[in-house]
Write a protein that holds these residues in place. Structure first.
Motif, PDB file in Angstrom:
ATOM      1  N   TRP A  62       0.828  -1.207   0.000  1.00  0.00           N
ATOM      2  CA  TRP A  62       0.000   0.000   0.000  1.00  0.00           C
ATOM      3  C   TRP A  62       0.863   1.257   0.000  1.00  0.00           C
ATOM      4  CZ3 TRP A  62       0.680   3.291   4.104  1.00  0.00           C
ATOM      5  CH2 TRP A  62       1.205   2.751   5.270  1.00  0.00           C
ATOM      6  N   ARG A 113      -5.416   6.285   0.542  1.00  0.00           N
ATOM      7  CA  ARG A 113      -4.607   5.069   0.622  1.00  0.00           C
ATOM      8  C   ARG A 113      -4.970   4.189  -0.571  1.00  0.00           C
ATOM      9  NH1 ARG A 113      -2.595   1.320   5.355  1.00  0.00           N
ATOM     10  NH2 ARG A 113      -2.315   3.397   6.203  1.00  0.00           N
ATOM     11  N   TYR A 114      -3.933   3.799  -1.298  1.00  0.00           N
ATOM     12  CA  TYR A 114      -4.075   2.901  -2.432  1.00  0.00           C
ATOM     13  C   TYR A 114      -3.421   1.579  -2.059  1.00  0.00           C
ATOM     14  CZ  TYR A 114      -5.086   7.179  -5.005  1.00  0.00           C
ATOM     15  OH  TYR A 114      -5.638   8.362  -5.419  1.00  0.00           O
ATOM     16  N   SER A 115      -4.156   0.482  -2.234  1.00  0.00           N
ATOM     17  CA  SER A 115      -3.614  -0.832  -1.879  1.00  0.00           C
ATOM     18  C   SER A 115      -3.624  -1.742  -3.096  1.00  0.00           C
ATOM     19  CB  SER A 115      -4.441  -1.483  -0.774  1.00  0.00           C
ATOM     20  OG  SER A 115      -5.693  -1.897  -1.285  1.00  0.00           O
ATOM     21  N   ASN A 135      -7.182  -2.876  -4.234  1.00  0.00           N
ATOM     22  CA  ASN A 135      -8.046  -2.017  -5.044  1.00  0.00           C
ATOM     23  C   ASN A 135      -7.356  -1.417  -6.261  1.00  0.00           C
ATOM     24  OD1 ASN A 135     -10.448  -2.291  -3.598  1.00  0.00           O
ATOM     25  ND2 ASN A 135      -9.784  -0.797  -2.096  1.00  0.00           N
ATOM     26  N   TYR A 161      -8.859   4.009  -4.812  1.00  0.00           N
ATOM     27  CA  TYR A 161      -8.300   4.109  -3.464  1.00  0.00           C
ATOM     28  C   TYR A 161      -9.146   3.333  -2.479  1.00  0.00           C
ATOM     29  CZ  TYR A 161     -11.725   7.894  -3.346  1.00  0.00           C
ATOM     30  OH  TYR A 161     -12.881   8.639  -3.438  1.00  0.00           O
ATOM     31  N   ASP A 162      -8.549   3.009  -1.334  1.00  0.00           N
ATOM     32  CA  ASP A 162      -9.245   2.295  -0.256  1.00  0.00           C
ATOM     33  C   ASP A 162     -10.042   3.257   0.596  1.00  0.00           C
ATOM     34  OD1 ASP A 162      -7.932   0.030  -1.090  1.00  0.00           O
ATOM     35  OD2 ASP A 162      -6.400   0.139   0.456  1.00  0.00           O
ATOM     36  N   SER A 163      -9.381   4.326   0.983  1.00  0.00           N
ATOM     37  CA  SER A 163     -10.003   5.290   1.886  1.00  0.00           C
ATOM     38  C   SER A 163      -9.409   6.649   1.618  1.00  0.00           C
ATOM     39  CB  SER A 163      -9.758   4.896   3.340  1.00  0.00           C
ATOM     40  OG  SER A 163      -8.363   4.864   3.614  1.00  0.00           O
TER      41      SER A 163
END
Length: 76
Positions: free
Chosen positions: A24, A36-38, A41, A72-74
């Motif tokens: 991430w 946040r990019y993981s 996703n 993104y996740d969040s």
């Protein structure tokens, strides 16, 4: 690793800082938002590419805009 300042070598980036982890990347933008990019996703290859660009200090905002903008996740 706490937030690292983005070096912004070209002087025109919207990225202010980043934090890296296994699979991430958290990105802080100059507009006050962070995302946040993981791998789950955005995809593992994109996360690795973003981590490399973040540490290089150039090209991260363009990459995000072109390849993973909404993956993104969040975010804040």
């Amino acid at each position: 690793m706490p937030m690292q300042p983005y070096r912004n070598l070209d002087g025109h980036s919207g990225v202010m800082g980043y934090e890296l982890g296994a699979g991430w990347i958290q990105v802080w933008f100059v507009n006050g938002k962070d995302y946040r990019y993981s791998a789950a996703n955005a995809g593992a290859e994109h996360v690795r590419n973003m981590q490399v660009l973040a540490e290089a200090g150039e090209g991260l905002a363009s990459y995000i805009s072109k390849f993973v903008h909404d993956k993104y996740d969040s975010g804040a």
